[in-house]
Every structure is written in C-alpha cells, then in structure tokens.
Design a protein around this motif. Structure first.
Motif, PDB file in Angstrom:
ATOM      1  N   GLN A  71      40.506  -2.850 -15.416  1.00 43.93           N
ATOM      2  CA  GLN A  71      41.178  -3.340 -14.211  1.00 43.93           C
ATOM      3  C   GLN A  71      41.238  -4.858 -14.271  1.00 43.93           C
ATOM      4  OE1 GLN A  71      39.384  -1.654 -10.737  1.00 43.93           O
ATOM      5  NE2 GLN A  71      40.537   0.241 -10.925  1.00 43.93           N
ATOM      6  N   ASN A  72      42.385  -5.379 -13.861  1.00 42.18           N
ATOM      7  CA  ASN A  72      42.658  -6.791 -14.119  1.00 42.18           C
ATOM      8  C   ASN A  72      42.599  -7.658 -12.870  1.00 42.18           C
ATOM      9  OD1 ASN A  72      43.564  -8.705 -16.189  1.00 42.18           O
ATOM     10  ND2 ASN A  72      45.329  -8.937 -14.821  1.00 42.18           N
ATOM     11  N   PHE A  73      42.778  -7.048 -11.726  1.00 38.75           N
ATOM     12  CA  PHE A  73      42.984  -7.812 -10.509  1.00 38.75           C
ATOM     13  C   PHE A  73      41.818  -7.526  -9.565  1.00 38.75           C
ATOM     14  CE2 PHE A  73      45.773  -8.373  -6.555  1.00 38.75           C
ATOM     15  CZ  PHE A  73      45.643  -9.742  -6.587  1.00 38.75           C
ATOM     16  N   PHE A  74      41.303  -8.582  -8.953  1.00 39.20           N
ATOM     17  CA  PHE A  74      40.092  -8.365  -8.156  1.00 39.20           C
ATOM     18  C   PHE A  74      40.348  -7.457  -6.959  1.00 39.20           C
ATOM     19  CE2 PHE A  74      40.266 -10.935  -4.248  1.00 39.20           C
ATOM     20  CZ  PHE A  74      41.398 -11.698  -4.454  1.00 39.20           C
ATOM     21  N   LEU A  75      41.583  -7.443  -6.460  1.00 40.59           N
ATOM     22  CA  LEU A  75      41.853  -6.569  -5.315  1.00 40.59           C
ATOM     23  C   LEU A  75      41.839  -5.100  -5.715  1.00 40.59           C
ATOM     24  CD1 LEU A  75      44.535  -8.570  -3.304  1.00 40.59           C
ATOM     25  CD2 LEU A  75      42.066  -8.445  -2.957  1.00 40.59           C
ATOM     26  N   ASP A  76      42.124  -4.802  -6.987  1.00 42.36           N
ATOM     27  CA  ASP A  76      41.948  -3.433  -7.479  1.00 42.36           C
ATOM     28  C   ASP A  76      40.468  -3.148  -7.731  1.00 42.36           C
ATOM     29  OD1 ASP A  76      44.674  -2.972  -7.489  1.00 42.36           O
ATOM     30  OD2 ASP A  76      44.914  -3.676  -9.546  1.00 42.36           O
ATOM     31  N   ARG A  77      39.870  -4.063  -8.500  1.00 43.10           N
ATOM     32  CA  ARG A  77      38.470  -3.853  -8.911  1.00 43.10           C
ATOM     33  C   ARG A  77      37.547  -3.676  -7.709  1.00 43.10           C
ATOM     34  NH1 ARG A  77      34.167  -2.951  -9.424  1.00 43.10           N
ATOM     35  NH2 ARG A  77      32.539  -3.619 -10.871  1.00 43.10           N
ATOM     36  N   TYR A  78      37.828  -4.399  -6.640  1.00 43.74           N
ATOM     37  CA  TYR A  78      36.913  -4.372  -5.500  1.00 43.74           C
ATOM     38  C   TYR A  78      37.509  -3.729  -4.250  1.00 43.74           C
ATOM     39  CZ  TYR A  78      33.604  -6.982  -8.245  1.00 43.74           C
ATOM     40  OH  TYR A  78      32.703  -7.341  -9.214  1.00 43.74           O
ATOM     41  N   ALA A  79      38.564  -2.930  -4.435  1.00 44.01           N
ATOM     42  CA  ALA A  79      39.192  -2.284  -3.280  1.00 44.01           C
ATOM     43  C   ALA A  79      38.166  -1.496  -2.471  1.00 44.01           C
ATOM     44  CB  ALA A  79      40.324  -1.374  -3.750  1.00 44.01           C
ATOM     45  N   GLU A  80      37.350  -0.732  -3.154  1.00 38.73           N
ATOM     46  CA  GLU A  80      36.364   0.076  -2.449  1.00 38.73           C
ATOM     47  C   GLU A  80      35.277  -0.806  -1.840  1.00 38.73           C
ATOM     48  OE1 GLU A  80      36.583   3.103  -1.645  1.00 38.73           O
ATOM     49  OE2 GLU A  80      34.577   3.454  -0.818  1.00 38.73           O
ATOM     50  N   ALA A  81      34.913  -1.879  -2.532  1.00 36.49           N
ATOM     51  CA  ALA A  81      33.909  -2.801  -1.990  1.00 36.49           C
ATOM     52  C   ALA A  81      34.384  -3.393  -0.670  1.00 36.49           C
ATOM     53  CB  ALA A  81      33.614  -3.910  -3.000  1.00 36.49           C
ATOM     54  N   TYR A  82      35.656  -3.754  -0.607  1.00 33.86           N
ATOM     55  CA  TYR A  82      36.178  -4.317   0.639  1.00 33.86           C
ATOM     56  C   TYR A  82      36.143  -3.281   1.759  1.00 33.86           C
ATOM     57  CZ  TYR A  82      37.623  -8.458  -1.966  1.00 33.86           C
ATOM     58  OH  TYR A  82      37.621  -9.598  -2.721  1.00 33.86           O
ATOM     59  N   ARG A  83      36.447  -2.032   1.407  1.00 30.24           N
ATOM     60  CA  ARG A  83      36.376  -0.982   2.432  1.00 30.24           C
ATOM     61  C   ARG A  83      34.938  -0.787   2.925  1.00 30.24           C
ATOM     62  NH1 ARG A  83      40.856   1.668  -0.481  1.00 30.24           N
ATOM     63  NH2 ARG A  83      39.417   2.532  -1.992  1.00 30.24           N
ATOM     64  N   GLN A  84      34.002  -0.763   1.990  1.00 31.52           N
ATOM     65  CA  GLN A  84      32.594  -0.548   2.348  1.00 31.52           C
ATOM     66  C   GLN A  84      32.057  -1.707   3.185  1.00 31.52           C
ATOM     67  OE1 GLN A  84      30.667   2.113   1.750  1.00 31.52           O
ATOM     68  NE2 GLN A  84      32.387   3.169   0.799  1.00 31.52           N
ATOM     69  N   GLU A  85      32.518  -2.893   2.844  1.00 34.91           N
ATOM     70  CA  GLU A  85      32.113  -4.102   3.550  1.00 34.91           C
ATOM     71  C   GLU A  85      32.559  -4.020   5.011  1.00 34.91           C
ATOM     72  OE1 GLU A  85      32.408  -8.481   1.639  1.00 34.91           O
ATOM     73  OE2 GLU A  85      34.333  -7.570   2.081  1.00 34.91           O
ATOM     74  N   MET A  86      33.797  -3.573   5.203  1.00 28.65           N
ATOM     75  CA  MET A  86      34.304  -3.448   6.574  1.00 28.65           C
ATOM     76  C   MET A  86      33.561  -2.336   7.312  1.00 28.65           C
ATOM     77  SD  MET A  86      36.261  -4.872   8.710  1.00 28.65           S
ATOM     78  CE  MET A  86      37.185  -5.963   7.602  1.00 28.65           C
ATOM     79  N   ASP A  87      33.229  -1.289   6.565  1.00 31.18           N
ATOM     80  CA  ASP A  87      32.457  -0.209   7.173  1.00 31.18           C
ATOM     81  C   ASP A  87      31.096  -0.726   7.630  1.00 31.18           C
ATOM     82  OD1 ASP A  87      32.337   2.695   7.721  1.00 31.18           O
ATOM     83  OD2 ASP A  87      30.643   2.635   6.329  1.00 31.18           O
TER      84      ASP A  87
END
Lengths: 325, 325, 325, 325
Positions: free
Chosen positions: D269-285
C-alpha cells in the motif's frame, strides 16, 4: 591438487579440514595442533599426517596453510606462512589488537591471504550483493544489519572474547564495509547488558546498536544481541534510491503448519555451522581458486579495517560519543 | 440517490442493508420481512420504513430490490421485481432446483439482475483475474480452487442446504466459470464424510473433490471441506503457459511472532463476514452502478450455469462417473 | 567401510557415485557401464576401477550395488544382485510394465532392496511427514500433491518415457501412498495436451489431474504438468482434522527485492539435481544404513504399488472412468 | 448520539468528517474552516451546517471538537475547546514548539483530549502490542521502528514542516514511548540528505537514524527516509527475552505471481490514507468512547513527550552528540 595443511584442530578447524579434504582440487596434507591428541584424531579421520609447524613450513610441496588456531596466534602464523611463500587462509579476527594487527602490515599487505569472513561467501548475502551491484534498486543509501546469536556463550568465553564488538560484531563491520562501497568515517555505539548480568560483571555488553556514517552520508545500523530467542538471526536490509533488497533468515525446512493459531513456519536454523555450511564450502573453494592464482576476495587490509571499526565502536561506547574510526 | 428496498432482514440481509445505507448513491427506502419484528428492528436501525412487498413493487420511486430472503423465495421475488421494472440484487443461489431456475428464463434472461456471487467482488480474486487477463502469465491451462469452511454448520442447516455442491461449492463453480474462459463440458466429483458422521447420516458429504474439463482441455479442481481447522480457507491458483497466479487467505494482521518454534503468523480470518466485508461493499457499489445504467457483471444466466455444474457434480457423485453438465 | 559398485554412469549415476564416494561409510569400489568410455571417465574421477558385471557379482567383498542404468534393465540387475547376496539400490521405476514387475516378486520380495524414490528423503517432505505423524494436526483427511516440471523434455524422451503417469507421476503416487496411510482403492485421471502439441502426437498428455480415494474415504489429488513456467514446482498440502501442513517450493536464496512492483522473492530452484541434492545424499546415507543392517525404508513392494497406481491412472484416462488399481 | 464538530476541512479533516458522520454514536453537527468554500463543500457532503468557532463553542449540545486545522492552531483550539468543556480530538503534532506546548499544561493536562497518533489505532500495531503485553515473548529489550514515506513531499511543504523529526518521526517517537514501557533518557540522531538535494538546501535532512536508550538500558532505533521506493514502509520489530514480534507492511492484495523470476507479491500500500484507513476509523471510535466516559488512550502529555524527543533528536543532530530529552 594443491596440498594444504591445517593449524588448529578445534571446532572450526574440523569444518575447514573436512571441506579441504572433500574439495576436488585440494589435498589435506597435514594437521598441526598444540594438543597432540586433537591433531592425531583429526589427521586420522582424513588419512593425513600430523606435522610440526616447521615441517609444514619447510615442505615446498605444501601450497596453502589454513589457520584455525586461537585468535592470539593468527597474526604470527600468518606472517610465518606468508614468509614461507604459502597462501594463507586465516580465521577471523586477524587479531584482537589493532596496533598489533597494523604492525604486521609490511609482512602481510601483499601476502596471498584470505581473511575468513565467512558471511561474504554465504549464498544469501552474495545474492543480496549481486542485486545491489546490478543496479536493480538504484544507488545505496543505508543498511540495516541485524546479527543476533541464538544464545549467549558461557562467561568463560566472554572473558577472553575481546568483547562484543571484536568477537561478534566484527562480522557485521565487514559486511558493512563490503556493502557500503565507502569507508565509514564516523562510528557511534550504544550498549546494554540485558541478556545475562554475568556478562555485565565481566565488563562487556550483550545488546548493542552501532551507527556508521560514510563521507557521502550513507548510514548503517548494526543491531546485535547475544541472544535472539529464535535461533541464528542474521539479516541484512539495503535501502537504495529505487527500492530495497533484503536477505532473510534460513528455516529448517519449507514446511508450514496451518491451525487455528495461524500459519507457523518451521524453525529458523539455530547453529552457525548449519547456517553457514555452504559459506564454509564456498570459502574453501575460493581458497582453492587462490592456489590457482585468483587474488583473495577479502584479505589482510579488510581484517584490519573491520578491527578498526570494532575498536572505534568500543571507544564510542566508553566515551558516550561518536568517534572517527 | 437511488431508492432501494431490502427483502429479508436476516444475517446477510443486515449486511446488505448497512452497505446500501452507507452508500453515497443509494438510499435504503424500506425493509420487508415476513417476521415483522425483524423488519422493524432493521428498519429502525437505518431510519427506513417497514414496507409490504406490494408497497415496494408499486412505488415507482424505488429503483432497486435487494433479495436476501430464504433460498426458496429468490426466484419468485426476482421475477416479481423484474416484472415491476426494478433492478434486482439477488442473493445466491438463484434456486436449489435447476429445472425451476431454467423455467424462469423468459422472465429473467434480460432482467437487470445481479446474482450476488460475492467472491467476484473480492479484491484478492479481482486482482488475480486482472493478472490473468493482463496476459502476464500467458494462456490459462488449469485452476486449483480451494474452498474450505472454518467449521461445519449444524445438522439442521445441512438438512435444508441442498447439499455441499449447491450450498457451498456453488461459489466455486462460479469462480471456475469466471476464470476458465470456457464452459466446462465434463464434471467428475468424488466425496466422503470425514468431518461429521451426522452429515453422512443426512445423506450429504463434507469433503469433496470436483474435476472440471473444458472443450479445449483446460482442467479445474475444486477442493471442498466443511471444516479447515484453520479458519476460512479460500484460495485460487491459476496455472498458465508462462507461470502461475494465486490468491491466498487473509490474516487478521501482519503480525508475526518469532520464537524457538519458528515464525508464526497471525490467525487467518475465520468468519465470512470479515473475509468478504469489502466484497459485500463492492457488490453493493456495483448495484449502484447498475442503477446508473451499467450492465450486471454477473446475472441470471451465471446463476443457472453454476447451479447446473452443482447438479452435475451431485449426479457424478451418485453415479461414480464423470458426467456432462 | 562398505564396498559398493555403480551400474550406469549416466547423469543420475554420476550423482550417486559422487555421494557414495564422499560417504564416510561407503567406498565406491567399481563402475560398470555398457559404454566403456563413460565407465572409464567416472571411475577415474573417483579413483575406482571399471568392472564387468560378473566381476562385481562374484566379488564377495562388494556389499552393495547401485543400479542407475536404463529403466528396462532395473529388474534384471536387481534380481541378479539380490541373488548374489548384495544389498540393492535401484533407481525408480522398478520397471515400466506392471506384469513384469510383479513377476519378480519371488526374487525380490525379501531382497534388501532400496527403491530410490528420492522424495521420501527430501528434508522438506520428511518434515511434513513428521508433523503429520506427530498428530499435531489430527487425523489425515486429504492430500494435494502438486508436481510440475520446469519445462517439457524433448519428444524423443517422451516417446520412451512410458507416459506421464509412469515417468513423472510415479513419484507422486509414491508420495500419496507414503502419506495417506492407506492404499488407494479408486483412481480417476483426466488429462490434456496443452503444453506441447508434439507430446499429444506421440499419444501422451502433458497436463493431468488424478484423484485417489482410499477405503476410509481419504482423498488425494495429484496435479501434474510438464511445464510450470516458474521452475521445479513440487509441493504437498496435507489436510487433517485439526489443520493443514504443507511443504513449499525451495528458492535459490532468501533474498527479496522490494520495489514499486511489490516484494519479489528470488527464483525457485529450477533443476531437480539442485532441488533434491540433499535428498540424494540422505538416500545414499540410508543405503549405508542398510549395509549396516537397517531394513529398507522403501522397497520392491512400494515400487510395484506405485507402478500399479500409474497403470490404473493410464487406464482411467483411456476409459474416461474411475478404476480400481 | 454525540454531536461533534470539525475544525479544518482539509485532507485529513475530510477523513475524520467521514468517519464521524458514519459512526453509529456520533453526529457531525458542524464544519468550521477559515476558507468558507471548503467548509461549505464538506458540510454539504454530510448534510451538516457550517458554523463559526463561537457558535460551536457556545452550543452546549456539542460534546466533541475534532481539530484538523493547520498545526500552528492545534494548541489554541484545544485550549479553547477544553475550556468550553468539550472533549477534544486533536491532530498531531500538539505544536511545533516544545516550549509553547508545555506552556499549555495548566489548560490541557487534565482535559479530555485525544492526541490523534493514528498508528496507536492501527490493527497491526495493536496486535503487536497485544502480543508484547501478553508476555508471549518475555520482557522487551529493544525495538526497531522503520518508517519510510513512499516519496518526499514538495520543498514548499518541507519548508514549513518543522523538519523530519517533528513532522515525520514524531509518530515513531510516540510508537517508541508506547511500546518501550519506559521513557527514553538518551537520544542520538544522525542524518543525511540523500533523497532530494533541495531538502538539504532548506536545512533539513531526508534520511535519519535515531537511537533511544531508556534508564534500564532498553534500546530503540528509528529508521526514517522521505522515500522508500516501494510504497508506505512502516514496520516494527520488538525484541524480547523469549523471541521477537514484528508488524509488517500491508499489500494491496494477497495475490502473488510465480514466474521464472520467482514469486512476486502484490504492491505494498502506497498512500497513508489507504494504509491507515482502519486506524482512522478506530481512532474516531475511541473518540466516541471518550464521549461515553472512557479516558483518552493517548493525550496531551503524550503529545508533549513525543515532541520533546523530536526536539532532542534535532538537537543531537546539530551537536553531533547524544543528548538527554
């Protein structure tokens, strides 16, 4: 067939004896060891005579000398054998003392001497270097050399080892020089005693990180521990302008078990004589090539340079500052 | 925004409802379920009304119908929705009976119907197909489709499942057709009951191998078991004239533990709703595209063809001989 | 030291000669070959004499005979050597004709004969079997044996090979028997000619799938192709009640290149003499054990049984139906 | 449902807006941005109003504030929102100036503030920490944190970035603190400009190694480069007394191509928004959990501590010596 003799019938000497004896272009023509029983046993195993050092040096038919005796004798035997016109296969390190090693320069700088940094002959690390040299990943920028032993040696060994940098990391310093393509100009080392407190009581460390920097700014980190917890851990990652090439650990087999716990690979090779069996064979093959006229791929100057980095790392650790090697 | 309604508020229906509700071009405009409490609960979760089938069919603003009710209702609802001019998203299988399924041909052959073979939308299998279609490995010669469930369903499910081939392997028959590029002309199936004797008592098998052959000689093996022992096991290997492309199982994370036992990866994903979460999202996205005018990527004819292969496999198993589908 | 002689100084004979010559408990005491120049060259390489068959058989000091001559001579030489009281190391297959092979039963059933199915001695497949035997993954249910050659042999070889099943899959039939723990009672084979039309013109196939079933219902699929497109492809997956164990292909090194295209591993080993170098050594070591009194791990009966499965597969292919072996 | 507002409608703000809007327990109740068009566009996308800061702060129904505006505003908005009694979700870094960040201690030390170090919420790094915390590999001894961007940002970004340590390595300093279980007491950094000479002209580096040491002797190396050549490269290895646990990079799919060149995996994966998509969701959770009363998993003090390490690294680089943070 080139006649070669072995000095030192210990563990590593026995490996070299066996590889020389089986090599199609070499003949193990004698075994020399201060302990007569050791010499006799190994000589008998290969149908070779036990010799004295003088006998070996005086025999013009003997073309090569394999030095696998204790570290403090490496230099003297190398000088003696070189003076006798023999090709020399000398176990690492060249010596534990940089001053002494450098003092042998006149005698050894132009000797036909193979300094036996076995990792240079490992097929995995050679494949890594070939990729790097091919330009497939562009220009080298940095290295990560990971080198952890399966388990710490006994304290008695630590006491005479010369310390982690000269005993263990010396291989990694050689790998760094081999791959960096430039000499390090700055060395910073930090260390701890986390594995075995007895190592600390002996004034040594068992866990270290060493950072090398070259004149053009290439960086290299060497990670060392006396104990990995998972076998012999020797990996290299080389980062370059167009990607990365890495050499990984070697497993006992390709078998995996898939269960509720996930996929589990087979164990990593644990013993250096297994991990580097092929490297030792290739190294002896290179010595045969030297006896046929090929220059040594790694020699006296490399042994001194790696030792200088090891001393610099020890000095940096003591000072708490980066130093020039 | 396209209004869509859901028929069937069970486990898979809830997934589709959630994906439709979150889709930027879809609006979940109603939930229909024979069990009012189920319909109410799901409708409320998404702020949608509970509807009757008639209300949904008669509402010209509703463009799409998602059919996730029990298998025996798939055909009827599809015919009804198609007749009402709706785009149809129909869960697999199209039916458990090939004759019945074929009989709907007049009504469904030209319907805008997405038969929801979710694996066609899985990013891993799509990447595999893209590699194959790119010609990177030459011309396809054979396939290995491995499809094992984590654990067998309860006997009560087996009893109404239609049997391993129609219930479980139906996905694999669709994968085979999707990838082979030719229709199978011969089917041979062999099976055993090795996982749960109760499955055998119900007249079904839990372990099977099915071999398909196409007219040009392409071969495909489908390996099925009702229990893998290591999670959801869904892999494909495609062999071609210049190499092989494979899609592997998905792990819970990229974490590995390295210990004396070797390197152990994290667990394989165990639950189909985890393994295919993205596939279900992509499938719904494709349905949105259909409502915008894109033809269905997989439709009624594909559902019938996969069912024909499943019936052929069952017949081959019963006869102990290869059969034509 | 046990004296052994080699019959057949071809490619595989040279491997066995070298392994015998280097083995600490074996002495290569003679080379026999119908072509005198071949015998002379190999004998000279190992400092061994060229012998006639009679000389070898009559010499009571010679304990073992390694038969690496052409397939049609395997049986005769085995019978002759067994009658002379020698231990026999016989290359696979035991013969190309099942009737002939069975007819030698009286002479060979109780002979000290090692049938050289080298894969049984491969460290990877041995590790797989050890895992299976350990019970770590429960009771075996099915096998996937994948066995693809790097590239097809020349048509001249195909013409005398005995066909894909006897020439190539014979190894896989032996692996199946070794691992299944039960004899197959049913064999179904399907095949195509997809790799080289010339193979088809010679009446052979180059791509096959064979399905075996045992009395208790264990299933085994053997996948064969004369050309993989990616080197020597020899893998096994064994599925059991508590998981799966697999043995994978072997790569040239552990090196990976990471680039924009992703992580690329080193090439798979391509040549069977590389892939099975260690297996050939272990096999010879086992022969040394036999000369010390150990029973053969794989013998005449195994050779006959594998041949019976190969003939059954060919019969199934011809009939288009499953057959009993 | 908790009402939250977003400050800053840029790239990362849009991600947080989307995750908040889709979260079952959150309602995106307003968007604030200095550029009205940006605010309008994002607000409309989620059916939320555009608000002024005062409106948001004065609205007692709004429980949480997500701060995704430019770095120099993070502190002020956090102080303002905390003073208004809101829970705060503040993007990293807390500030580019350690003195300023520390000066906000009175206002923020006991605020309900989530400092959004997204990697703490990445499933892979969480799984790594869980393994470590489980004791499965014994006591932690050292860490290797590798963190390389796919490609360098434009010089205009570099100029205002605060430098490699505050802009990029700040994440790694937080990972180090999170995993080490002890505060670093010594920091040594070395760096080069190897990727883009323009970065050097701006007084920054693009390649760095930072070595941390804790009071008990635990070691941590952070490896950074502004360009990997193979996508987003974010890996951690944690070495402990009984083994190692690592988290690896994430690939686009599980697909591999096997060819003469060997096995090639799919791209990383090349783009941080792909690589960390789930991290951002978990963070908001986690932010939703905070609004339900859960304490912040990572807060103001962590932001200050990571910044202190980044400043120490920059100081060490300038001095050419290890420093205390």
């Amino acid at each position: 067939m080139h006649k070669v003799v072995l000095i030192g019938a210990g563990r590593i000497g026995r490996i070299h004896a066996s590889n020389a004896a089986r090599h199609p272009r070499l003949q193990l023509a004698g075994v020399i060891d201060a302990i007569d029983a050791s010499a006799q046993a190994l000589a008998q195993e290969h149908g070779a005579p036990v010799l004295t050092l003088d006998q070996a040096m005086d025999d013009a038919d003997i073309g090569g000398v394999i030095i696998a005796s204790s570290t403090d004798t490496h230099l003297d035997y190398s000088v003696r054998a070189a003076a006798a016109g023999k090709a020399v296969f000398c176990e690492k390190p060249i010596d534990q003392d940089l001053g002494r090693a450098r003092a042998a320069s006149a005698a050894l700088s132009s000797a036909r001497l193979l300094l036996a940094f076995n990792r240079r002959f490992d097929p995995n690390f050679r494949a890594l270097k070939a990729k790097l040299d091919s330009g497939a990943i562009g220009t080298l920028e940095s290295l990560q050399i990971t080198s952890n032993d399966p388990a710490p040696p006994p304290p008695s060994y630590i006491a005479v080892s010369g310390g982690l940098f000269k005993d263990m990391a010396i291989h990694d310093f050689d790998m760094a020089r081999w791959l960096l393509g430039e000499e390090p100009v700055q060395v910073y080392a930090v260390g701890s005693c986390l594995v075995d407190p007895e190592i600390g009581r002996l004034g040594d460390i068992d866990t270290a990180r060493t950072v090398l920097k070259t004149a053009s700014g290439r960086l290299c980190v060497i990670s060392n521990s006396r104990r990995s917890g998972f076998g012999y851990d020797q990996r290299i990652e080389a980062y370059a302008s167009a990607g990365m090439v890495r050499a990984d650990n070697v497993t006992e087999s390709t078998v995996q078990v898939w269960s509720e716990a996930g996929a589990a690979a087979d164990r990593f090779q644990n013993f250096f004589l297994d991990r580097y069996a092929e490297a030792y064979r290739q190294e002896m093959d290179h010595f045969a090539d030297m006896l046929d006229g090929t220059p040594a791929a790694v020699g006296y100057a490399d042994g001194v340079a790696a030792l200088a980095l090891a001393e610099a790392a020890a000095r940096s650790l003591a000072l708490g500052q980066p130093v020039a090697p």
